[in-house]
Design an enzyme around this catalytic site. Structure first.
Site: not given
Ligand code: ZN
Length: 263
Positions: A110, A112, A127, A135, A138, A163, A200, A202
């Site tokens: 997850n 979250d 993940h 960014c 930079c 930047c 939870g 699969s």
């Molecule tokens: Zn930047």
């Protein structure tokens, strides 16, 4: 009519016994852990998130670089849900298991950050996550929430304060490498555990899909908790079909209040 699946009490007792005797438990969690917090499984067709779009076009790193506005418009409902979401009793139960000294790590698919929000300490996010935003020009990194809330309020894309380039949440998009260090940590925890608690998930997506088999090969016991059957149920020592927000707290209270030993 939807009927809540009934949890088999014998399987529940067996799961508690496995946890009681375990020295190192590792949890592996997926989208099902956060659906009780109102976060839809965004891979599932029912959320509609993928209905009108080609994910490879929008939720990929090249799609992001080409058209960041399109990416942010697409993820807007998900970002809205996630910034408002609170941890549920399943997250709390895993945090308590860690505090009790039973659980050594939570490996999660997850993004979250609800395991962090509830106070779990050793969390491995396979993940990426929506906790930070970076960014691409930079590498400046910020806490994501103020940027996302600003975007949700004004529609203006998050801009790098260093930047001026558009920033990208630190979730792994299609076409981006998986976080190598996190995968190594996940494998290491998997090899060292004696019980793996899959909750939870699969187990359809790599690299998480491989971990239960890896644990089992090393002799660890597997407890699987999911609303419905998964193709990996046959690997498990205990299978509990039920709502994780209901089953995990029952496991923790079973550990805290063990039933009297029968003669
Ligand atoms: Zn930047």
């Amino acid at each position: 009519m939807f009927r809540r699946p009934r949890i088999d009490p014998a399987q529940l007792r067996l799961a508690v016994r496995l946890l009681e005797t375990a020295e190192r438990v590792v949890a592996l969690t997926g989208a099902g852990l956060s659906t009780p917090s109102g976060i839809p499984d965004f891979r599932s067709a029912e959320t509609g998130l993928w209905s009108y779009v080609n994910p490879m076009e929008i939720a990929s790193i090249w799609g992001f670089r080409q058209k960041p506005q399109r990416f942010y418009d697409w993820m807007r409902p998900l970002a809205q849900t996630i910034v408002e979401a609170r941890p549920n009793p399943a997250h709390q139960a895993l945090m308590q298991l860690e505090r009790m000294g039973k659980l050594s790590a939570v490996i999660t698919q997850n993004i979250d950050a609800l395991h962090h929000k509830v106070g779990s300490r050793n969390v491995i996010e396979l993940h990426g996550h929506l906790r930070t935003i970076s960014c691409l020009s930079c590498r400046h990194q910020d806490e994501a929430e103020p940027h996302l809330r600003g975007f949700l309020r004004t529609g203006v894309l998050p801009v790098c304060p260093a930047c001026g380039a558009i920033m990208k949440p630190d979730v792994v998009l299609f076409g981006e490498p998986l976080p190598e260090l996190e995968i190594l940590r996940a494998q290491e925890e998997t090899l060292r555990c004696d019980v793996m608690l899959v909750a939870g998930s699969s187990l359809e997506v790599m690299p998480a899909a491989d971990l239960p088999a890896l644990a089992a090969r090393r002799g660890a016991k597997l407890i699987m908790i999911n609303l419905s059957m998964t193709p990996h149920d046959h690997l498990a020592d205990v299978v509990l079909h039920g709502d994780v927000a209901n089953v995990l707290p029952q496991l923790v209270s079973g550990l805290r209040n063990p039933p009297p030993q029968s003669a």
